[in-house]
Design an enzyme around this catalytic site. Structure first.
Site, PDB file in Angstrom:
ATOM      1  CE  LYS A 163      30.747   8.408 -23.122  1.00  0.00           C
ATOM      2  NZ  LYS A 163      31.915   7.510 -22.866  1.00  0.00           N
TER       3      LYS A 163
ATOM      4  CD  GLU B 104      28.150   7.201  -5.230  1.00  0.00           C
ATOM      5  OE1 GLU B 104      27.265   6.380  -5.478  1.00  0.00           O
ATOM      6  OE2 GLU B 104      28.435   8.147  -5.993  1.00  0.00           O
TER       7      GLU B 104
ATOM      8  CB  CYS C 166      24.464   4.479  -7.560  1.00  0.00           C
ATOM      9  SG  CYS C 166      23.373   3.553  -8.648  1.00  0.00           S
TER      10      CYS C 166
ATOM     11  CD  GLU D  79      21.198   5.544 -11.045  1.00  0.00           C
ATOM     12  OE1 GLU D  79      21.680   6.098 -10.027  1.00  0.00           O
ATOM     13  OE2 GLU D  79      21.681   4.541 -11.564  1.00  0.00           O
TER      14      GLU D  79
ATOM     15  N   GLY E 159      25.708   8.251 -13.828  1.00  0.00           N
ATOM     16  CA  GLY E 159      27.069   8.566 -13.441  1.00  0.00           C
ATOM     17  C   GLY E 159      27.098   9.455 -12.216  1.00  0.00           C
ATOM     18  CB  SER E 160      29.797  11.467 -10.738  1.00  0.00           C
ATOM     19  OG  SER E 160      30.089  12.467 -11.695  1.00  0.00           O
TER      20      SER E 160
END
Length: 473
Positions: free
Chosen positions: A168, A369, A277, A243, A221-222
């Protein structure tokens, strides 16, 4: 890392079509049908059938198929790069590298197929063997900041280990993923083995994560969304690799090669417009060289050119969306203590200038972040304070340190709580070495020699060699 998926829906109804916008021009590129939960279920059924055929292949044949896939990608590097530039706003040179990384990772993973071996363990009374068996169907949920490479981080080793993959992509960047799926079929991979399911996170992502016949989820992602995915996977004890976010330090000691450290610093937080990231967005500089470092840093930042992603001279493109630009702006109010500000093109596009702030450890910009082209510079006095500041974060993904003292490099590398550190360099990711984070930066490791094993179950088989107590007829 900013990416939304697999969350409870509270807003408007699900979209039937995803609108893909060029972030450099704000123009509509195309629309893509969004995958429904019913279509996810059908995709899982197709993937299961394809996976059984794929796993039954001789390892050498599976490796050959993956190398054909790599070769097919290699023949379409420029096409994939142009797609990435249009949908993600990446400079064309960067996008070519990203497409090449997909090729290289497929080739590297193919090399592991015939090396995915079990063990013979000495035991009493028999022989003990272990087998590394594929999990089945794996869901890979990729982000928008590096759509091609990160999709391949999960897809390539999962396929190599004998699994089927349902990918996805992020809502804003599905085009390269869709093209890679077409190239997989052109290379001869079985129909249904590698499927791309575009859609919104709360709909398509949630359906994938919650599907009882999906054996593992790989999510980038977050941290906030990663926690929700982890909780959803717990319901069926589904395996998960996460991650997540980062707030990586760039530690510059007084004995460093300051010219080199300053010249390389802009790329460490401006590459991909800071949407990385691993971005070294906290620059920690020893107090005795703080002012000199800033003098060297300013021209280096101004030389990092923002502009048309299709122009070969461009170093930095736009942010991915208007929403992301507003998020970045929220960290830099009008009265922010900016030390350095770059420039961006006028007119349409989600542009934001390179910005360096004077920071203190308690600042929001120094703690959270930002995921944009913004860094804070914080002075420190000694090695102990540098380590304390570097570790003063919920994250622990990456980081750099600059020093000519080899012993210090080892001491500080061992003391900083991060999964990927570089000395006199800002490199974080190589497909041949493990990648992942400490603390709230993630769970598990991707890439490297152990990548295939992360997509297998270990089966233990004991064969008794004790003589039978029954007499032969």
């Amino acid at each position: 890392m900013q990416h939304e998926t697999a969350q409870a829906r509270t807003g408007p109804p699900p979209a039937e079509q995803l609108e893909i916008i060029n972030p450099a021009t704000e123009e509509l590129i195309t629309t893509v049908p969004a995958t429904t939960p019913q279509q996810v279920d059908a995709a899982v059924t197709r993937a299961e059938a394809a996976q059984r055929t794929w796993a039954a292949l001789a390892p050498a044949d599976r490796a050959k198929a993956l190398r054909r896939f790599a070769s097919t990608v290699d023949g379409h590097i420029e096409e994939l790069a142009v797609l990435e530039t249009r949908e993600a706003g990446h400079p064309l040179g960067n996008a070519c590298w990203e497409a090449g990384n997909v090729r290289d990772l497929l080739d590297y993973s193919a090399g592991g197929v015939e090396r995915l071996t079990g063990r013979q363990i000495p035991v009493a009374g028999g022989v003990n063997l272990t087998f590394a068996e594929p999990l089945g169907v794996v869901a890979v949920i990729a982000p928008w900041n590096f759509p091609m490479p990160i999709a391949a981080w999960g897809t390539a080793p999962a396929l190599a280990a004998g699994n089927a993959v349902l990918l996805k992509p992020a809502e804003t960047t599905p085009l390269t993923a869709l093209r890679l799926a077409e190239l997989a079929l052109e290379a001869g991979l079985p129909e249904g083995l590698f499927q791309v399911l575009p859609g919104e996170g709360p709909v398509t992502g949630t359906a994938l994560v919650g599907h009882p016949r999906v054996a593992k989820v790989v999510f980038t992602g977050s941290t906030a969304v990663g926690k929700r995915i982890m909780a959803q996977c717990a319901a069926t004890v589904k395996r998960v690799t996460l991650e997540l976010g980062g707030k990586s330090p760039n530690i510059v000691f007084a004995d460093a090669d300051l010219e080199r450290a300053a010249a390389s610093a802009p790329g460490s937080f401006l590459d991909n417009t800071g949407q990385d990231c691993c971005a070294r967005s906290r620059i920690l500089v020893q107090r005795g060289v703080h002012d000199r470092f800033l003098e060297l840093l300013e021209p280096a930042v101004h030389a990092f050119r923002a502009g048309n992603p299709a122009d070969s001279a461009t170093d930095m493109g736009p942010l991915i969306s208007a929403r992301q630009r507003e998020r970045v702006r929220s960290y830099v109010p009008e009265d922010a203590p900016a030390l350095i500000r770059g420039s961006v093109p006028e007119g349409p596009g989600y542009w934001y200038p390179a910005t360096v702030l004077a920071g203190t450890p308690g600042d929001r910009a120094a703690a959270e972040e930002i995921f944009g082209p913004v860094a804070v510079v914080i002075p420190f006095d000694d090695e102990d304070e540098a380590v304390r500041l570097a570790n003063d974060t919920d994250y622990g993904l990456s980081g750099s340190l600059w020093t000519r003292d080899g012993a210090r490099a080892l001491r500080v590398s061992q003391a900083v709580a991060a999964g990927n550190l570089s000395v006199n360099s800002h490199a974080s990711v190589r497909y041949s070495t493990p990648f992942g984070g400490y603390k709230q930066s993630g769970l598990g490791r991707e890439l490297g020699p152990g990548a295939l094993a992360a997509f297998t179950e270990t089966k233990n088989v004991f064969l008794s060699t004790e003589p039978s107590t029954e007499e032969s007829p």
